[in-house]
Scaffold this motif. Sequence first.
Motif, PDB file in Angstrom:
ATOM      1  N   SER A   1      -1.884   3.303  -7.508  1.00 37.37           N
ATOM      2  CA  SER A   1      -2.851   4.176  -7.855  1.00 37.37           C
ATOM      3  C   SER A   1      -2.443   5.392  -8.911  1.00 37.37           C
TER       4      SER A   1
ATOM      5  N   GLU B   1     -10.750  -6.272  -3.320  1.00 34.52           N
ATOM      6  CA  GLU B   1     -11.720  -6.038  -2.707  1.00 34.52           C
ATOM      7  C   GLU B   1     -13.088  -6.459  -3.502  1.00 34.52           C
TER       8      GLU B   1
ATOM      9  N   ARG C   1       0.864  -1.189  -0.011  1.00 30.16           N
ATOM     10  CA  ARG C   1       0.128  -0.153   0.012  1.00 30.16           C
ATOM     11  C   ARG C   1       0.943   1.108   0.074  1.00 30.16           C
TER      12      ARG C   1
ATOM     13  N   GLU D   1      -7.213  -1.917  -6.578  1.00 27.29           N
ATOM     14  CA  GLU D   1      -7.536  -2.670  -5.603  1.00 27.29           C
ATOM     15  C   GLU D   1      -8.703  -3.760  -5.935  1.00 27.29           C
TER      16      GLU D   1
ATOM     17  N   ASP E   1     -11.825   2.660  -8.816  1.00 28.40           N
ATOM     18  CA  ASP E   1     -10.967   2.594  -7.675  1.00 28.40           C
ATOM     19  C   ASP E   1     -11.924   2.198  -6.499  1.00 28.40           C
TER      20      ASP E   1
ATOM     21  N   LYS F   1      -5.727  -3.888   7.541  1.00 27.86           N
ATOM     22  CA  LYS F   1      -6.392  -4.513   6.360  1.00 27.86           C
ATOM     23  C   LYS F   1      -5.756  -5.733   5.810  1.00 27.86           C
TER      24      LYS F   1
ATOM     25  N   THR G   1      -2.485   0.846   8.995  1.00 25.87           N
ATOM     26  CA  THR G   1      -3.656   0.313   7.851  1.00 25.87           C
ATOM     27  C   THR G   1      -3.037  -1.073   7.164  1.00 25.87           C
TER      28      THR G   1
ATOM     29  N   GLU H   1     -11.007   1.868  -3.441  1.00 25.11           N
ATOM     30  CA  GLU H   1     -10.891   2.615  -2.331  1.00 25.11           C
ATOM     31  C   GLU H   1     -11.592   3.996  -2.188  1.00 25.11           C
ATOM     32  N   LYS H   2     -12.526   4.320  -3.246  1.00 21.76           N
ATOM     33  CA  LYS H   2     -13.303   5.198  -3.581  1.00 21.76           C
ATOM     34  C   LYS H   2     -14.782   4.971  -3.189  1.00 21.76           C
TER      35      LYS H   2
END
Length: 401
Positions: free
Chosen positions: A34, A94, A29, A91, A56, A198, A194, A58-59
């Motif tokens: 990105s 996910e 990370r 990512e 994305d 995660k 983080t 993460e958005k």
Amino acid sequence: MKIITRNYYARKVDEWLGRNQIIVIVGQRRVGKSYVMKDFIARHSNEPDANIIYIDKEKREFKHILNCDDLDAYIDARISADKHNYILIDEVQEIAGWEKSVRSFRSEDNTDVIVTGSNSKMLSGELGTLLSGRYEEILIQPLSYNEFLEFHQLTDSDESLWKYMNYGGLPGLINLALDREDMVEEYMSGLYNTIMLKDVIERHNIRNIPFLHNLLKYLADTTGKLNSATNIAKYMKQKNMDISTNIVLNYSSFFRESFLTSAVGRYDIHGKKLLDTTGKTYFGDVGLRNYIAGGERDKDIEKILENIVYQHLIHLGYKVYVGQLRAGEIDFVCTRSGERIYVQVAWIIADEATRMREFGALEKIDDSYPKYVISATPLIHNSDYEGIKHIHIRRFLTTGL
């Protein structure tokens, strides 16, 4: 953050376009995966036939994409038969069952699929089986020293090298003043928590969290030293932590999966074979390693230097091993496309005893492959000793071997 093209990775991504391969961008990370994606969009969006679909995870605007069916529906609504489709998913791990979707879209005409992930096992399951090797994995590392200079608008100097060795190469540090150690430490703390939460604790349902942190700190303290799970378990027992060897092995593998660390195996130079027992651990980013280890850098300087040399050798495309001699070891045995080199790393070679230790180990190797000593010895630019090249660390980091 301003997007600065990392040319090394831009070239690697672009050379795989149109080859019917999924491009899989992996790495820890916050190493810039990105931004490699965003840079790709900036470089290709002006192409007249480009249709870019970017997701994305993460958005929050993409939080509704939970599984492969959601992913299929989102892409189907935006794909164009009349243009070249670039499907970019950030990512991707996910999304449950993402492997099925990317396999399907990879087979579409005029379509390239690029995905990123923060876990090295994202390719170890269905994707590897379903695609039968139809993917190209690109590892994104923290900034190289040259990139670090560019990002922070520095010139190559001892002071710049010290900053690199102290703070590491996370691209996000561009937003911080490197002379504000409190801000850097806060940034590192947030990233560390983080990753641990995660990518390690939640992903693997870890219960013994105190030991998890203690183990990673131990690995930071012993960076570049030979270790085995058995020896670590014995050490922890001396610290009143009764931990099995299997737990050490499992937890260590979780760090590697999240790209926090790399395990480097041993290579028997005389026997020309890989050895199964023990190895060394290096960290993906020395700045994060320094945060985990704590303390002052001057006590760890050789560990940090060795870690930086290891990561740059990987950046140069080498596979790297620890060299095992009958008596002693060589820091690195490196192979690349049929070539082999040997590398010793030293902080300062200030006396004859140190010179004999570093150069003498390489002299014991009875083959003709190139041999190097990399050090921070003042006034050393590039010199030979019995056919062994002595290169200053700054020259190695800026121009390679």
